[in-house]
Design a protein around this motif. Structure first.
Motif, mmCIF file in Angstrom:
data_model
loop_
_atom_site.group_PDB
_atom_site.id
_atom_site.type_symbol
_atom_site.label_atom_id
_atom_site.label_comp_id
_atom_site.label_asym_id
_atom_site.label_seq_id
_atom_site.Cartn_x
_atom_site.Cartn_y
_atom_site.Cartn_z
ATOM 1 N N PHE A 61 0.821 -1.200 0.000
ATOM 2 C CA PHE A 61 0.000 0.000 0.000
ATOM 3 C C PHE A 61 0.860 1.256 0.000
ATOM 4 C CE2 PHE A 61 -2.596 3.335 1.951
ATOM 5 C CZ PHE A 61 -3.637 3.349 1.034
ATOM 6 N N THR A 62 1.977 1.207 0.714
ATOM 7 C CA THR A 62 2.891 2.343 0.708
ATOM 8 C C THR A 62 3.435 2.581 -0.699
ATOM 9 O OG1 THR A 62 3.492 1.881 2.995
ATOM 10 C CG2 THR A 62 4.994 3.278 1.744
ATOM 11 N N ALA A 63 3.828 1.516 -1.382
ATOM 12 C CA ALA A 63 4.328 1.657 -2.755
ATOM 13 C C ALA A 63 3.233 2.183 -3.671
ATOM 14 C CB ALA A 63 4.842 0.311 -3.259
ATOM 15 N N TYR A 64 2.015 1.705 -3.483
ATOM 16 C CA TYR A 64 0.896 2.169 -4.308
ATOM 17 C C TYR A 64 0.626 3.653 -4.062
ATOM 18 C CZ TYR A 64 -3.844 2.621 -6.112
ATOM 19 O OH TYR A 64 -4.955 3.039 -6.788
ATOM 20 N N ARG A 88 0.024 1.006 -12.748
ATOM 21 C CA ARG A 88 -0.694 -0.247 -13.010
ATOM 22 C C ARG A 88 0.118 -1.451 -12.540
ATOM 23 N NH1 ARG A 88 -1.678 -3.866 -17.874
ATOM 24 N NH2 ARG A 88 -3.541 -4.976 -17.205
ATOM 25 N N ALA A 89 1.409 -1.451 -12.811
ATOM 26 C CA ALA A 89 2.247 -2.583 -12.398
ATOM 27 C C ALA A 89 2.268 -2.727 -10.878
ATOM 28 C CB ALA A 89 3.660 -2.408 -12.941
ATOM 29 N N ILE A 90 2.423 -1.614 -10.185
ATOM 30 C CA ILE A 90 2.449 -1.657 -8.718
ATOM 31 C C ILE A 90 1.093 -2.078 -8.179
ATOM 32 C CG2 ILE A 90 2.617 -0.169 -6.681
ATOM 33 C CD1 ILE A 90 4.873 1.308 -8.199
ATOM 34 N N ARG A 91 0.028 -1.590 -8.797
ATOM 35 C CA ARG A 91 -1.320 -1.933 -8.334
ATOM 36 C C ARG A 91 -1.617 -3.414 -8.553
ATOM 37 N NH1 ARG A 91 -6.904 -1.061 -10.736
ATOM 38 N NH2 ARG A 91 -8.254 -0.966 -8.929
ATOM 39 N N LEU A 92 -1.201 -3.965 -9.692
ATOM 40 C CA LEU A 92 -1.436 -5.390 -9.942
ATOM 41 C C LEU A 92 -0.705 -6.261 -8.923
ATOM 42 C CD1 LEU A 92 -1.393 -5.585 -13.835
ATOM 43 C CD2 LEU A 92 -3.347 -5.879 -12.308
ATOM 44 N N ARG A 93 0.527 -5.885 -8.590
ATOM 45 C CA ARG A 93 1.256 -6.626 -7.562
ATOM 46 C C ARG A 93 0.527 -6.555 -6.227
ATOM 47 N NH1 ARG A 93 6.170 -3.787 -7.930
ATOM 48 N NH2 ARG A 93 6.248 -3.806 -10.168
ATOM 49 N N ALA A 94 0.041 -5.379 -5.903
ATOM 50 C CA ALA A 94 -0.670 -5.192 -4.640
ATOM 51 C C ALA A 94 -1.988 -5.967 -4.628
ATOM 52 C CB ALA A 94 -0.931 -3.706 -4.411
ATOM 53 N N LEU A 95 -2.681 -6.009 -5.756
ATOM 54 C CA LEU A 95 -3.952 -6.735 -5.811
ATOM 55 C C LEU A 95 -3.748 -8.237 -5.668
ATOM 56 C CD1 LEU A 95 -5.911 -4.772 -8.554
ATOM 57 C CD2 LEU A 95 -6.305 -4.764 -6.088
ATOM 58 N N ARG A 96 -2.642 -8.749 -6.189
ATOM 59 C CA ARG A 96 -2.355 -10.174 -6.003
ATOM 60 C C ARG A 96 -2.160 -10.499 -4.526
ATOM 61 N NH1 ARG A 96 0.325 -9.661 -11.030
ATOM 62 N NH2 ARG A 96 2.270 -9.058 -10.050
ATOM 63 N N ILE A 97 -1.462 -9.630 -3.817
ATOM 64 C CA ILE A 97 -1.267 -9.841 -2.385
ATOM 65 C C ILE A 97 -2.589 -9.644 -1.635
ATOM 66 C CG2 ILE A 97 -0.018 -9.031 -0.339
ATOM 67 C CD1 ILE A 97 1.768 -10.456 -2.319
ATOM 68 N N LEU A 128 -9.471 -4.545 1.016
ATOM 69 C CA LEU A 128 -8.189 -4.151 0.432
ATOM 70 C C LEU A 128 -8.362 -3.742 -1.025
ATOM 71 C CD1 LEU A 128 -5.898 -6.857 2.017
ATOM 72 C CD2 LEU A 128 -5.900 -4.414 2.510
ATOM 73 N N LEU A 129 -9.254 -4.400 -1.728
ATOM 74 C CA LEU A 129 -9.539 -4.027 -3.115
ATOM 75 C C LEU A 129 -10.057 -2.593 -3.174
ATOM 76 C CD1 LEU A 129 -9.769 -5.008 -6.094
ATOM 77 C CD2 LEU A 129 -12.095 -5.680 -5.551
ATOM 78 N N VAL A 130 -10.887 -2.216 -2.232
ATOM 79 C CA VAL A 130 -11.403 -0.848 -2.183
ATOM 80 C C VAL A 130 -10.270 0.138 -1.880
ATOM 81 C CG1 VAL A 130 -12.923 0.705 -0.889
ATOM 82 C CG2 VAL A 130 -13.743 -1.530 -1.594
#
Length: 139
Positions: A61-64, A88-97, A128-130
């Motif tokens: 979340f900090t990276a996002y 987008r790349a950072i968000r996709l990584r975060a969404l996987r977690i 977390l998705l929100v």
């Protein structure tokens, strides 16, 4: 990639991860329960591990958040397409977690994980998705 296309892609990613979070739990909860002693012993540790995976989202979340700030600074400049791509790349990584608790609920469903515990883990992933939504300020 222009701003409209990037926002559309980020929106599609969000809807896709909504399905990736909810559908596995719905499918595996319909499977017959393997309520053996082994399965019953794994249910509680899976729930605890699912809750612990929520803490893996703190650095993501900090990276996002930093990527959002960088994207906002890059608006209307030559660096804007690269900023949207990085976001987008950072968000996709975060969404996987962020989907991990729900996936653990899906794994635990046939092992006897209680429905209340499944719902809690799925709701945690949805919360977390929100958090990872793109704010309206980035127009």
């Amino acid at each position: 990639m222009n701003r409209t296309a990037a926002r559309r892609q980020l929106s599609r990613d969000g809807w896709r991860y909504l399905l990736v979070i909810v559908v596995p739990v719905l499918v595996t909860s319909q499977l017959p329960t393997l309520a053996s002693r082994f399965g019953e012993r794994l249910a509680l540790p899976l729930f605890v591990i699912g809750l612990a995976t929520l803490f893996l989202n703190l650095p993501r979340f900090t990276a996002y958040k930093h990527a959002l700030i960088a994207t906002e600074k890059a608006l209307d400049s030559d660096a804007e397409p690269a900023a949207w791509t990085a976001l987008r790349a950072i968000r996709l990584r975060a969404l996987r977690i962020a989907a991990l608790p729900a996936w653990l609920a899906a794994v635990g469903a046939p092992l006897g994980l209680e429905p209340v515990a499944q719902v809690l883990l799925v709701c945690a992933s949805l919360a977390l998705l929100v958090l990872y939504r793109v704010p309206r300020q980035l127009h």
